[in-house]
Design an enzyme around this catalytic site. Structure first.
Site, PDB file in Angstrom:
ATOM      1  N   SER A  15       1.280  -3.058 -17.380  1.00  0.00           N
ATOM      2  CA  SER A  15       0.031  -2.928 -16.623  1.00  0.00           C
ATOM      3  C   SER A  15      -1.168  -3.399 -17.457  1.00  0.00           C
ATOM      4  O   SER A  15      -1.292  -3.073 -18.633  1.00  0.00           O
ATOM      5  CB  SER A  15      -0.182  -1.466 -16.211  1.00  0.00           C
ATOM      6  OG  SER A  15      -1.458  -1.329 -15.623  1.00  0.00           O
ATOM      7  N   SER A  17      -4.194  -2.653 -16.382  1.00  0.00           N
ATOM      8  CA  SER A  17      -5.281  -1.744 -16.014  1.00  0.00           C
ATOM      9  C   SER A  17      -5.844  -0.964 -17.206  1.00  0.00           C
ATOM     10  O   SER A  17      -7.067  -0.803 -17.292  1.00  0.00           O
ATOM     11  CB  SER A  17      -4.808  -0.771 -14.925  1.00  0.00           C
ATOM     12  OG  SER A  17      -4.484  -1.486 -13.769  1.00  0.00           O
ATOM     13  N   LYS A  66       3.068   4.105  -4.169  1.00  0.00           N
ATOM     14  CA  LYS A  66       1.851   3.984  -3.350  1.00  0.00           C
ATOM     15  C   LYS A  66       1.934   4.710  -1.995  1.00  0.00           C
ATOM     16  O   LYS A  66       0.926   5.194  -1.500  1.00  0.00           O
ATOM     17  CB  LYS A  66       1.532   2.506  -3.108  1.00  0.00           C
ATOM     18  CG  LYS A  66       0.938   1.813  -4.319  1.00  0.00           C
ATOM     19  CD  LYS A  66       0.561   0.387  -3.955  1.00  0.00           C
ATOM     20  CE  LYS A  66      -0.234  -0.255  -5.065  1.00  0.00           C
ATOM     21  NZ  LYS A  66      -0.824  -1.531  -4.672  1.00  0.00           N
ATOM     22  N   ALA A 128       3.930 -10.263   5.994  1.00  0.00           N
ATOM     23  CA  ALA A 128       3.618  -9.048   6.754  1.00  0.00           C
ATOM     24  C   ALA A 128       4.113  -7.813   6.000  1.00  0.00           C
ATOM     25  O   ALA A 128       4.484  -6.806   6.602  1.00  0.00           O
ATOM     26  CB  ALA A 128       4.244  -9.124   8.147  1.00  0.00           C
ATOM     27  N   ALA A 131       1.246  -5.823   0.938  1.00  0.00           N
ATOM     28  CA  ALA A 131      -0.012  -6.456   0.528  1.00  0.00           C
ATOM     29  C   ALA A 131      -0.726  -7.046   1.743  1.00  0.00           C
ATOM     30  O   ALA A 131      -1.949  -6.933   1.878  1.00  0.00           O
ATOM     31  CB  ALA A 131       0.277  -7.555  -0.497  1.00  0.00           C
ATOM     32  N   TYR A 221      -0.895 -14.116  -9.190  1.00  0.00           N
ATOM     33  CA  TYR A 221      -1.698 -14.656 -10.296  1.00  0.00           C
ATOM     34  C   TYR A 221      -0.844 -15.064 -11.493  1.00  0.00           C
ATOM     35  O   TYR A 221      -1.364 -15.534 -12.504  1.00  0.00           O
ATOM     36  CB  TYR A 221      -2.820 -13.694 -10.718  1.00  0.00           C
ATOM     37  CG  TYR A 221      -2.367 -12.301 -11.101  1.00  0.00           C
ATOM     38  CD1 TYR A 221      -2.473 -11.263 -10.193  1.00  0.00           C
ATOM     39  CD2 TYR A 221      -1.847 -12.033 -12.355  1.00  0.00           C
ATOM     40  CE1 TYR A 221      -2.075  -9.978 -10.523  1.00  0.00           C
ATOM     41  CE2 TYR A 221      -1.444 -10.757 -12.706  1.00  0.00           C
ATOM     42  CZ  TYR A 221      -1.557  -9.741 -11.779  1.00  0.00           C
ATOM     43  OH  TYR A 221      -1.146  -8.476 -12.106  1.00  0.00           O
TER      44      TYR A 221
HETATM   45  P1  ATR Z   1       4.576  -6.620  -0.826  1.00  0.00           P
HETATM   46  O1  ATR Z   1       4.438  -5.129  -0.802  1.00  0.00           O
HETATM   47  O2  ATR Z   1       4.346  -7.223  -2.187  1.00  0.00           O
HETATM   48  O3  ATR Z   1       3.734  -7.286   0.229  1.00  0.00           O
HETATM   49  P2  ATR Z   1       6.964  -6.674   0.743  1.00  0.00           P
HETATM   50  O4  ATR Z   1       6.445  -5.519   1.498  1.00  0.00           O
HETATM   51  O5  ATR Z   1       8.377  -6.662   0.304  1.00  0.00           O
HETATM   52  O6  ATR Z   1       6.105  -6.938  -0.552  1.00  0.00           O
HETATM   53  O7  ATR Z   1       6.689  -8.003   1.625  1.00  0.00           O
HETATM   54  C1  ATR Z   1       7.131  -9.233   1.218  1.00  0.00           C
HETATM   55  C2  ATR Z   1       6.673 -10.322   2.198  1.00  0.00           C
HETATM   56  O8  ATR Z   1       7.170 -11.565   1.721  1.00  0.00           O
HETATM   57  C3  ATR Z   1       7.226 -10.177   3.610  1.00  0.00           C
HETATM   58  O9  ATR Z   1       6.318 -10.722   4.534  1.00  0.00           O
HETATM   59  C4  ATR Z   1       8.493 -11.027   3.535  1.00  0.00           C
HETATM   60  O10 ATR Z   1       8.935 -11.536   4.771  1.00  0.00           O
HETATM   61  P3  ATR Z   1       9.913 -10.644   5.735  1.00  0.00           P
HETATM   62  O11 ATR Z   1       9.022  -9.677   6.442  1.00  0.00           O
HETATM   63  O12 ATR Z   1      10.565 -11.618   6.621  1.00  0.00           O
HETATM   64  O13 ATR Z   1      10.891  -9.957   4.796  1.00  0.00           O
HETATM   65  C5  ATR Z   1       8.009 -12.166   2.699  1.00  0.00           C
HETATM   66  N1  ATR Z   1       9.104 -12.881   2.035  1.00  0.00           N
HETATM   67  C6  ATR Z   1       9.749 -12.511   0.894  1.00  0.00           C
HETATM   68  N2  ATR Z   1      10.694 -13.423   0.583  1.00  0.00           N
HETATM   69  C7  ATR Z   1      10.628 -14.408   1.538  1.00  0.00           C
HETATM   70  C8  ATR Z   1      11.325 -15.634   1.757  1.00  0.00           C
HETATM   71  N3  ATR Z   1      12.300 -16.050   0.928  1.00  0.00           N
HETATM   72  N4  ATR Z   1      10.984 -16.389   2.835  1.00  0.00           N
HETATM   73  C9  ATR Z   1       9.996 -15.986   3.672  1.00  0.00           C
HETATM   74  N5  ATR Z   1       9.301 -14.829   3.518  1.00  0.00           N
HETATM   75  C10 ATR Z   1       9.605 -14.052   2.467  1.00  0.00           C
END
Ligand code: ATR
Length: 280
Positions: A15, A17, A66, A128, A131, A221
């Site tokens: 971290s 932070s 979280k 979706a 984040a 980042y």
């Molecule tokens: P975070 O909390 O960091 O946002 P998360 O909740 O696991 O992580 O969300 C990851 C996002 O990346 C989701 O939108 C995921 O798409 P899905 O909802 O279809 O799972 C997207 N994502 C991760 N790997 C992907 C990939 N190889 N192709 C397309 N979308 C991907």
């Protein structure tokens, strides 16, 4: 007496932070210390009770706590409740109150680099997940007019839109549809993990149709320039990585604890140095 703040997560060793907050305390002459605490999920409840008992003045919360921390707090701010995640806890008397400054930090950094408020712009959100939720709900709460969502799994995007408590116009797109309609957007926000190590050569969508006057904000980042930023840049678009989001979520947490917004440029410098010179 010296005040104690901290961050809880697992893992927590990398971290940035503590450096950021301890430097801000020093710069402002505040007698306080910010400490990282590695807390296992099964010990989260005990940790929250312990932090209350020893008089912690506030703390940040990171992965994987979280959402799990929410029922353990005394009060949750409405935006954090909508987002379904807390990244900042403030102590008021003997009560722990949960906030989420991730979305606010992101929007603050985006407005700054964009050069003006983005709320009336046509925005595409890619992803979706957690984040994306923080960013979408914060943009909507602040009055964004149009935020479309493109995600690999359509149900997740539907859920994100359906549960949004603030009014905003949103079309849901597949990643392929987003590629085709890319020229319609002023701002593209990338929230998936695609582009992060080890998949540094990948982009969630093809950038061929981006407008040269568009702006791309990637929440990643590390690396400092993701492939989507590179490809957008080649087409003439302006780009930004996720460093400002990280710095500003921290600065807003600091403000909630102390009532003082720290020197943002100085905080950015600390994080850049820690990352070996990465720019925002
Ligand atoms: P975070 O909390 O960091 O946002 P998360 O909740 O696991 O992580 O969300 C990851 C996002 O990346 C989701 O939108 C995921 O798409 P899905 O909802 O279809 O799972 C997207 N994502 C991760 N790997 C992907 C990939 N190889 N192709 C397309 N979308 C991907």
């Amino acid at each position: 007496m010296k005040k104690l703040y901290g961050v809880i997560g697992d893992p927590i060793g990398h971290s940035m932070s503590p450096d950021m907050h301890n430097d801000a305390f020093k710069a402002l002459g505040i007698d306080a210390h910010y400490q990282p605490f590695q807390i296992k999920s099964e010990e989260l409840k005990m940790a929250v009770l312990g932090m209350k008992a020893i008089g912690l003045s506030g703390f940040n919360v990171t992965v994987p706590h979280k959402t799990a921390i929410m029922p353990l707090l005394d009060e949750i701010d409405p935006l954090a409740e909508a987002i379904g995640a807390v990244n900042t806890v403030v102590r008021k008397g003997n009560r722990f109150i949960g906030y989420n400054t991730d979305g606010e930090g992101f929007v603050h950094g985006l407005n700054e680099k964009y050069g003006r408020s983005v709320l009336d712009q046509h925005i595409l959100l890619i992803g979706a997940g957690g984040a994306a939720r923080a960013i979408y709900y914060t943009l909507s709460q602040q009055g964004a007019v149009r935020v479309d969502i493109a995600n690999r799994t359509p149900e997740k995007a539907e859920q994100l839109k359906g549960r949004c408590p603030y009014p905003v116009e949103t079309a849901l797109l597949s990643l392929e549809e987003a590629e085709k309609k890319l020229g319609e957007y002023d701002i593209i926000i990338q929230t998936t993990s695609i582009g992060m190590s080890p998949n540094v050569d990948e982009t969630p969508i093809n950038m061929d149709n981006i407008r040269p006057d568009a702006f791309v904000s990637d929440i990643i980042y590390n690396p400092a320039e993701t492939m989507i930023m590179k490809k957008a840049g080649i087409q003439g678009a302006r780009v930004q990585n996720g460093l400002k989001m990280f710095v500003y979520q921290g600065a807003l947490a600091f403000e909630k604890w102390t009532g003082i917004l720290p020197d943002l440029k100085r905080m950015e410098k600390i994080v850049q140095n820690k990352l070996g010179g990465t720019s925002c």
